[in-house]
Design an enzyme around this catalytic site. Structure first.
Site, short mmCIF file in Angstrom:
data_model
loop_
_atom_site.label_atom_id
_atom_site.label_comp_id
_atom_site.label_asym_id
_atom_site.label_seq_id
_atom_site.Cartn_x
_atom_site.Cartn_y
_atom_site.Cartn_z
N GLY A 154 0.78 -1.23 0.00
CA GLY A 154 0.00 0.00 0.00
C GLY A 154 0.82 1.28 0.00
O GLY A 154 0.29 2.35 -0.30
N ASP A 155 2.09 1.18 0.35
CA ASP A 155 3.00 2.33 0.28
C ASP A 155 4.41 1.76 0.13
O ASP A 155 5.25 1.91 1.01
CB ASP A 155 2.89 3.20 1.53
#
Length: 273
Positions: free
Chosen positions: A198-199
């Site tokens: 997600g990041d």
């Protein structure tokens, strides 16, 4: 165009919130990161021991008004930690923190290793880029899609930008117009569904002293999505952290050929959401 992320180590003195001082007790407090919304991360420990030899902890602190959800990150860390190396959650909650008002906090145990943007690895960018790819592949292979309760799909990400795409043409939805959201809704077919970080930018992969990935941090957006949602951004982040010429090392270490269509799409989505 290379995006410039305002998330970075603090450039000057950082006032330590009262909550962080209370959590530190007698430990040294070292500010290590500031995100684009004003959230701060501090290291608590007797020394800056990157090899994990001391009882070091990290505290994420963020005013509730920023909209960050540190309880959601705690849940993701606790879930992912059953299968892959991530920080162990020690405590989290929300308190009234003086002038800052209500603030969230998340305390995690330190892990061995250095961030891929530590000066050691900035000096060896090819090693770091390969570790990003290898670590991301290991994460994707380890986390079970069928058991994951978290979503990071295109639909979920666009839903967080505002009303449905059917809103009036040209209406602004945060930084995303209705027309932009309509275009982004036309996503490429999923290549491989995985549990995404997600990041997956370079700062969130840790490397051991031999230059191998050792763990991942900052999993607040973890969820099921096409693997290119992570891959496109992980490779892109080498450009703004190390300079041009290292993207292909990420794909090579991951074990995949670059997919120009999916890379372009997921970078547009990243910028928009």
């Amino acid at each position: 165009m290379i995006p410039h992320s305002p998330a970075a180590p603090p450039a000057g003195p950082v006032p330590v919130p009262p909550l962080v001082r209370r959590l530190a007790g007698g430990d040294r407090v070292t500010p290590v990161w500031r995100n684009e919304l004003g959230g701060l991360t501090f290291r608590l420990g007797p020394a800056d021991d990157h090899d994990g030899g001391g009882p070091a902890r990290f505290v994420k602190w963020s005013p509730v008004a920023t909209g960050l959800d540190l309880a959601a990150e705690a849940a993701r860390l606790e879930w992912a930690g059953r299968w892959t190396p991530v920080p162990r959650v020690l405590d989290h909650g929300t308190v009234d923190d003086g002038d800052a008002g209500p603030a969230q906090y998340l305390v995690t145990a330190a892990l061995p290793g250095r961030s891929a943007v530590d000066p050691r690895w900035l000096a060896e960018p090819a090693t770091a880029a390969r570790a990003l790819g290898a670590g991301l592949r290991a994460l994707h292979d380890a986390l079970p899609v069928a058991a994951c309760p978290f979503d990071w799909s295109v639909r979920e990400r666009l839903a967080r930008t505002g009303p449905d795409v059917g809103a009036s043409a040209g209406a602004s939805v945060g930084r995303v117009t209705a027309a932009e959201r309509a275009a982004l809704a036309d996503a490429p077919e999923v290549d491989r569904l995985v549990v995404c970080h997600g990041d997956a930018c370079a700062p969130n992969t840790l490397l051991d002293n031999a230059g191998r990935w050792s763990a991942h941090v900052d999993l607040g957006r973890l969820g099921v999505a096409d693997r290119w949602a992570d891959l496109a951004v992980a490779a892109w982040s080498t450009e703004w952290n190390y300079g041009p010429g290292y993207e292909d090392l990420v794909y090579e270490a991951y074990g995949v050929e670059p997919d120009a269509e999916r890379i372009a799409y997921y970078r547009r989505l990243w910028d928009a959401t």
